[in-house]
Design a protein around this motif. Structure first.
Motif, PDB file in Angstrom:
ATOM      1  N   THR A 146       0.857  -1.176   0.000  1.00  0.00           N
ATOM      2  CA  THR A 146       0.000   0.000   0.000  1.00  0.00           C
ATOM      3  C   THR A 146       0.897   1.230   0.000  1.00  0.00           C
ATOM      4  O   THR A 146       1.770   1.363   0.846  1.00  0.00           O
ATOM      5  N   ASN A 161       0.673   5.345   0.112  1.00  0.00           N
ATOM      6  CA  ASN A 161      -0.176   6.513   0.342  1.00  0.00           C
ATOM      7  C   ASN A 161       0.648   7.597   1.028  1.00  0.00           C
ATOM      8  O   ASN A 161       1.803   7.382   1.389  1.00  0.00           O
ATOM      9  N   ASP A 162       0.050   8.758   1.198  1.00  0.00           N
ATOM     10  CA  ASP A 162       0.763   9.909   1.765  1.00  0.00           C
ATOM     11  C   ASP A 162       1.180   9.714   3.215  1.00  0.00           C
ATOM     12  O   ASP A 162       1.995  10.470   3.726  1.00  0.00           O
ATOM     13  N   GLY A 216      -7.095   2.101  -6.087  1.00  0.00           N
ATOM     14  CA  GLY A 216      -6.219   3.150  -6.575  1.00  0.00           C
ATOM     15  C   GLY A 216      -5.709   2.932  -7.990  1.00  0.00           C
ATOM     16  O   GLY A 216      -6.230   2.094  -8.736  1.00  0.00           O
ATOM     17  N   ASN A 248      -0.917   9.606  -5.318  1.00  0.00           N
ATOM     18  CA  ASN A 248      -0.125   8.903  -4.298  1.00  0.00           C
ATOM     19  C   ASN A 248      -0.923   7.841  -3.541  1.00  0.00           C
ATOM     20  O   ASN A 248      -0.771   7.686  -2.331  1.00  0.00           O
ATOM     21  N   PHE A 249      -1.748   7.087  -4.254  1.00  0.00           N
ATOM     22  CA  PHE A 249      -2.487   6.031  -3.563  1.00  0.00           C
ATOM     23  C   PHE A 249      -2.692   4.815  -4.457  1.00  0.00           C
ATOM     24  O   PHE A 249      -3.228   4.919  -5.561  1.00  0.00           O
TER      25      PHE A 249
END
Length: 159
Positions: A70, A72-73, A102, A142-143
């Motif tokens: 995963t 992500n931010d 995503g 970003n995901f």
């Protein structure tokens, strides 16, 4: 899934599409003919259908374990992680990947300095054959959540 030839020397944010000009899109069948990369569309909300397709692909590719990646931010040092995943690599076993949520890009290099970008989204299952140079990145959102399948007798995979 969308697929296109990338700029030969893409500069700037690698999370952008980097089409050649004019854009040169290719079909999944053309991608398979050029690189050996296979792709499938799976309805991840239909568990029975998804399980059938995954079982078939896992059996064909001799994979028996999986993990999740995963991006992500909230990841500490996100840019460092993206730099690591963007480094071109070659695996000695097929890479089987299902996009659970995503959007991301897998770039493959059928010939030196000739990259093809594959934009994968929820429900895309992609098989990158062993021996093919590839790299990974996300879009500006970003995901992405990717389920990665591998043979548990070998090491856990990257990207």
């Amino acid at each position: 899934m969308q697929i296109w030839h990338m700029e030969p020397f893409a500069c700037g944010d690698r999370r952008l599409p980097h089409h050649v000009f004019p854009p040169k899109k290719i079909s999944p069948d053309q991608l398979c003919a050029i690189t050996g990369v296979q792709s499938y569309k799976i309805d991840v909300d239909d568990t029975l259908s998804m399980k059938k397709r995954l079982t078939l692909v896992k059996t064909e590719r001799n994979v028996n374990a999986s993990d999740f990646l995963t991006i992500n931010d909230s990841i500490t040092d996100l840019n460092d992680k993206l730099d690591e995943l963007y480094e071109p690599m070659v695996k000695d076993e097929d890479l089987v990947l299902l996009i659970v949520e995503g959007i991301c890009y897998y770039d493959v290099e059928p010939e030196e300095d000739e990259w093809i970008r594959v934009q994968c989204e929820k429900g895309d299952l992609i098989v990158i054959p062993k021996g093919l140079n590839h790299r990974f990145t996300v879009t500006p959102k970003n995901f992405v959540k990717v389920q990665r399948f591998f043979n548990k007798l070998s090491d856990t995979i990257q990207g």
